[in-house]
Design an enzyme around this catalytic site. Structure first.
Site, PDB file in Angstrom:
ATOM      1  N   LYS A  13       0.836  -1.214   0.000  1.00  0.00           N
ATOM      2  CA  LYS A  13       0.000   0.000   0.000  1.00  0.00           C
ATOM      3  C   LYS A  13       0.871   1.265   0.000  1.00  0.00           C
ATOM      4  O   LYS A  13       0.689   2.155  -0.809  1.00  0.00           O
ATOM      5  CB  LYS A  13      -0.918   0.037   1.245  1.00  0.00           C
ATOM      6  CG  LYS A  13      -1.871  -1.124   1.354  1.00  0.00           C
ATOM      7  CD  LYS A  13      -2.768  -1.004   2.575  1.00  0.00           C
ATOM      8  CE  LYS A  13      -2.046  -1.107   3.903  1.00  0.00           C
ATOM      9  NZ  LYS A  13      -1.350  -2.385   4.158  1.00  0.00           N
ATOM     10  N   ARG A  89     -10.232   0.430   8.412  1.00  0.00           N
ATOM     11  CA  ARG A  89      -9.714  -0.898   8.702  1.00  0.00           C
ATOM     12  C   ARG A  89     -10.694  -1.734   9.524  1.00  0.00           C
ATOM     13  O   ARG A  89     -10.417  -2.879   9.859  1.00  0.00           O
ATOM     14  CB  ARG A  89      -8.403  -0.734   9.448  1.00  0.00           C
ATOM     15  CG  ARG A  89      -7.586  -1.945   9.359  1.00  0.00           C
ATOM     16  CD  ARG A  89      -6.298  -1.866   8.734  1.00  0.00           C
ATOM     17  NE  ARG A  89      -5.343  -1.081   9.421  1.00  0.00           N
ATOM     18  CZ  ARG A  89      -4.115  -0.913   8.945  1.00  0.00           C
ATOM     19  NH1 ARG A  89      -3.764  -1.455   7.813  1.00  0.00           N
ATOM     20  NH2 ARG A  89      -3.259  -0.201   9.578  1.00  0.00           N
ATOM     21  N   ARG A 128      11.774  -5.394   5.140  1.00  0.00           N
ATOM     22  CA  ARG A 128      11.502  -3.956   4.900  1.00  0.00           C
ATOM     23  C   ARG A 128      12.498  -3.089   5.671  1.00  0.00           C
ATOM     24  O   ARG A 128      12.737  -3.299   6.859  1.00  0.00           O
ATOM     25  CB  ARG A 128      10.084  -3.611   5.339  1.00  0.00           C
ATOM     26  CG  ARG A 128       9.830  -2.104   5.314  1.00  0.00           C
ATOM     27  CD  ARG A 128       8.382  -1.742   5.330  1.00  0.00           C
ATOM     28  NE  ARG A 128       7.636  -2.312   6.428  1.00  0.00           N
ATOM     29  CZ  ARG A 128       6.308  -2.258   6.527  1.00  0.00           C
ATOM     30  NH1 ARG A 128       5.601  -1.683   5.575  1.00  0.00           N
ATOM     31  NH2 ARG A 128       5.698  -2.793   7.559  1.00  0.00           N
ATOM     32  N   ARG A 157      10.697  -1.403  11.256  1.00  0.00           N
ATOM     33  CA  ARG A 157       9.559  -1.065  12.113  1.00  0.00           C
ATOM     34  C   ARG A 157       9.438  -2.043  13.280  1.00  0.00           C
ATOM     35  O   ARG A 157       9.631  -3.238  13.102  1.00  0.00           O
ATOM     36  CB  ARG A 157       8.261  -1.047  11.276  1.00  0.00           C
ATOM     37  CG  ARG A 157       7.976   0.326  10.704  1.00  0.00           C
ATOM     38  CD  ARG A 157       6.847   0.360   9.715  1.00  0.00           C
ATOM     39  NE  ARG A 157       5.622  -0.332  10.096  1.00  0.00           N
ATOM     40  CZ  ARG A 157       4.534  -0.349   9.352  1.00  0.00           C
ATOM     41  NH1 ARG A 157       4.510   0.312   8.197  1.00  0.00           N
ATOM     42  NH2 ARG A 157       3.462  -0.997   9.730  1.00  0.00           N
ATOM     43  N   ARG A 168      -0.905  -8.949  13.268  1.00  0.00           N
ATOM     44  CA  ARG A 168      -1.416  -7.976  12.294  1.00  0.00           C
ATOM     45  C   ARG A 168      -2.158  -8.686  11.161  1.00  0.00           C
ATOM     46  O   ARG A 168      -3.226  -8.236  10.734  1.00  0.00           O
ATOM     47  CB  ARG A 168      -0.260  -7.156  11.703  1.00  0.00           C
ATOM     48  CG  ARG A 168       0.212  -6.057  12.627  1.00  0.00           C
ATOM     49  CD  ARG A 168       1.598  -5.583  12.248  1.00  0.00           C
ATOM     50  NE  ARG A 168       1.667  -4.944  10.951  1.00  0.00           N
ATOM     51  CZ  ARG A 168       2.784  -4.834  10.240  1.00  0.00           C
ATOM     52  NH1 ARG A 168       3.916  -5.336  10.690  1.00  0.00           N
ATOM     53  NH2 ARG A 168       2.764  -4.213   9.086  1.00  0.00           N
TER      54      ARG A 168
HETATM   55  P1  AP5 Z   1       4.794  -1.573   1.971  1.00  0.00           P
HETATM   56  O1  AP5 Z   1       4.487  -0.797   0.758  1.00  0.00           O
HETATM   57  O2  AP5 Z   1       5.491  -0.904   3.087  1.00  0.00           O
HETATM   58  O3  AP5 Z   1       3.479  -2.355   2.476  1.00  0.00           O
HETATM   59  P2  AP5 Z   1       2.175  -1.823   3.188  1.00  0.00           P
HETATM   60  O4  AP5 Z   1       1.021  -2.485   2.520  1.00  0.00           O
HETATM   61  O5  AP5 Z   1       2.185  -0.351   3.260  1.00  0.00           O
HETATM   62  O6  AP5 Z   1       2.374  -2.512   4.589  1.00  0.00           O
HETATM   63  P3  AP5 Z   1       2.213  -1.907   6.052  1.00  0.00           P
HETATM   64  O7  AP5 Z   1       3.038  -2.804   6.938  1.00  0.00           O
HETATM   65  O8  AP5 Z   1       2.526  -0.461   6.088  1.00  0.00           O
HETATM   66  O9  AP5 Z   1       0.709  -2.164   6.292  1.00  0.00           O
HETATM   67  P4  AP5 Z   1      -0.025  -2.167   7.629  1.00  0.00           P
HETATM   68  O10 AP5 Z   1      -1.400  -2.063   7.143  1.00  0.00           O
HETATM   69  O11 AP5 Z   1       0.279  -3.303   8.506  1.00  0.00           O
HETATM   70  O12 AP5 Z   1       0.629  -0.918   8.398  1.00  0.00           O
HETATM   71  P5  AP5 Z   1       0.113   0.543   8.713  1.00  0.00           P
HETATM   72  O13 AP5 Z   1       1.287   1.406   8.801  1.00  0.00           O
HETATM   73  O14 AP5 Z   1      -1.009   0.918   7.850  1.00  0.00           O
HETATM   74  O15 AP5 Z   1       5.662  -2.849   1.502  1.00  0.00           O
HETATM   75  C1  AP5 Z   1       6.144  -3.795   2.433  1.00  0.00           C
HETATM   76  C2  AP5 Z   1       7.548  -4.276   1.997  1.00  0.00           C
HETATM   77  O16 AP5 Z   1       7.429  -5.001   0.780  1.00  0.00           O
HETATM   78  C3  AP5 Z   1       8.533  -3.142   1.708  1.00  0.00           C
HETATM   79  O17 AP5 Z   1       9.811  -3.538   2.094  1.00  0.00           O
HETATM   80  C4  AP5 Z   1       8.451  -2.973   0.177  1.00  0.00           C
HETATM   81  O18 AP5 Z   1       9.674  -2.477  -0.366  1.00  0.00           O
HETATM   82  C5  AP5 Z   1       8.167  -4.386  -0.277  1.00  0.00           C
HETATM   83  N1  AP5 Z   1       7.304  -4.430  -1.462  1.00  0.00           N
HETATM   84  C6  AP5 Z   1       6.235  -3.640  -1.737  1.00  0.00           C
HETATM   85  N2  AP5 Z   1       5.670  -4.009  -2.917  1.00  0.00           N
HETATM   86  C7  AP5 Z   1       6.390  -5.064  -3.356  1.00  0.00           C
HETATM   87  C8  AP5 Z   1       6.293  -5.892  -4.537  1.00  0.00           C
HETATM   88  N3  AP5 Z   1       5.343  -5.699  -5.462  1.00  0.00           N
HETATM   89  N4  AP5 Z   1       7.197  -6.903  -4.672  1.00  0.00           N
HETATM   90  C9  AP5 Z   1       8.161  -7.107  -3.732  1.00  0.00           C
HETATM   91  N5  AP5 Z   1       8.309  -6.356  -2.624  1.00  0.00           N
HETATM   92  C10 AP5 Z   1       7.428  -5.352  -2.445  1.00  0.00           C
HETATM   93  O19 AP5 Z   1      -0.481   0.315  10.197  1.00  0.00           O
HETATM   94  C11 AP5 Z   1       0.387  -0.011  11.255  1.00  0.00           C
HETATM   95  C12 AP5 Z   1      -0.404  -0.103  12.540  1.00  0.00           C
HETATM   96  O20 AP5 Z   1      -0.993   1.179  12.841  1.00  0.00           O
HETATM   97  C13 AP5 Z   1      -1.584  -1.075  12.561  1.00  0.00           C
HETATM   98  O21 AP5 Z   1      -1.188  -2.393  12.861  1.00  0.00           O
HETATM   99  C14 AP5 Z   1      -2.452  -0.461  13.673  1.00  0.00           C
HETATM  100  O22 AP5 Z   1      -1.933  -0.757  14.937  1.00  0.00           O
HETATM  101  C15 AP5 Z   1      -2.278   1.032  13.431  1.00  0.00           C
HETATM  102  N6  AP5 Z   1      -3.291   1.515  12.471  1.00  0.00           N
HETATM  103  C16 AP5 Z   1      -3.045   2.055  11.242  1.00  0.00           C
HETATM  104  N7  AP5 Z   1      -4.206   2.363  10.636  1.00  0.00           N
HETATM  105  C17 AP5 Z   1      -5.196   2.020  11.507  1.00  0.00           C
HETATM  106  C18 AP5 Z   1      -6.613   2.080  11.442  1.00  0.00           C
HETATM  107  N8  AP5 Z   1      -7.236   2.528  10.345  1.00  0.00           N
HETATM  108  N9  AP5 Z   1      -7.316   1.634  12.515  1.00  0.00           N
HETATM  109  C19 AP5 Z   1      -6.700   1.180  13.622  1.00  0.00           C
HETATM  110  N10 AP5 Z   1      -5.368   1.086  13.740  1.00  0.00           N
HETATM  111  C20 AP5 Z   1      -4.621   1.501  12.685  1.00  0.00           C
HETATM  112 MG    MG Z   2       2.230   1.090   4.826  1.00  0.00          MG
END
Ligand code: AP5
Ligand code: MG
Length: 213
Positions: A13, A89, A128, A157, A168
């Protein structure tokens, strides 16, 4: 354009969001990034969010809905449009967003749903790395910053540790389907195959968004 990007943790994402907001000049709203900024600044919000995030749990809906509502009310949103990354979410967050957008007189144009086999996500998250200064995301193997780079310039992270990742995935798999169904009934969902090279995923997204403009 007013968009959502959805997908399991590690689906890509944030990686795709960075490309989309640059190409289409819209605001990137990532709830995860907002919480991490609050943790970095040691604010009350940060302190509250940290315990949930480190364990791989969701931050409570009322807190998350509140920060998104505040951000969507800012001036640039109406003129530029937005890409929401990591929100909604839970189905309750989706309903809160519907109400919030209706109040603001804003309609969603599309939901990008990046699909990928959950079995592939562990290695994406464990590899990552994030640049300490720019915040740019890379992957040690799949998307290294350069042929040689200084590991000390990057961090991993807290919630990318295996025990947090497992939680997660569990939480997001359970909560995600009703949200996708909610937007599917509104014909807003565009499914994208996330199991391709980063540039190929983006090419597919670009095709969809060019059709929406
Ligand atoms: P990356 O692009 O970083 O993936 P991502 O989908 O953004 O993954 P996140 O870990 O950020 O998602 P998340 O939903 O768990 O975290 P968030 O920060 O939203 O890619 C991942 C890796 O893969 C990277 O190294 C990249 O280079 C590689 N990659 C990408 N595309 C690739 C491809 N095509 N091929 C190969 N490699 C690839 O949330 C974190 C926490 O915050 C949650 O757990 C929760 O506690 C809180 N939170 C956030 N939003 C909410 C909400 N709405 N409600 C409640 N709590 C929330
Ligand atoms: Mg992300």
């Amino acid at each position: 354009m007013n968009l959502l990007i959805m997908g399991l943790p590690g689906a890509g994402k944030g990686t795709q969001a960075a490309k989309i907001v640059e190409q289409f000049n819209i605001a990137h709203i990532s709830t995860g990034d907002m919480f991490r900024a609050a943790i970095g600044n040691e604010t009350g919000l940060g302190l509250l969010a940290k315990s949930f995030m480190d364990a791989g749990n969701l931050v409570p809906d009322d807190v998350t809905n509140g920060i998104v509502k505040e951000r969507l009310a800012q001036e640039d949103i109406k003129t530029k449009g937005f890409l929401l990354d990591g929100y909604p979410r839970t189905i309750d967050q989706a309903h809160a967003l519907d109400q919030n957008l209706a109040d603001l007189g804003i309609a969603l144009d599309g939901v990008i749903n990046i699909s990928i086999d959950p079995a592939k996500l562990q290695e994406r998250l464990s590899g990552r790395i994030i640049h300490k200064v720019t915040g740019e995301t890379f992957h040690k193997v799949f998307n290294p910053p350069a042929e040689t780079y200084n590991e000390e310039d990057y961090y991993q992270r807290e919630d990318d540790k295996p025990e947090s990742v497992a939680r997660r995935l569990e939480v997001n798999i359970a909560q995600g389907q009703p949200i996708i169904d909610h937007y599917r009934t509104q014909n807003l969902v565009h499914d994208i195959d996330g199991d391709q090279d980063i540039d190929l995923v983006f090419a597919d997204i670009e095709k969809v968004l060019s059709g929406l403009k």
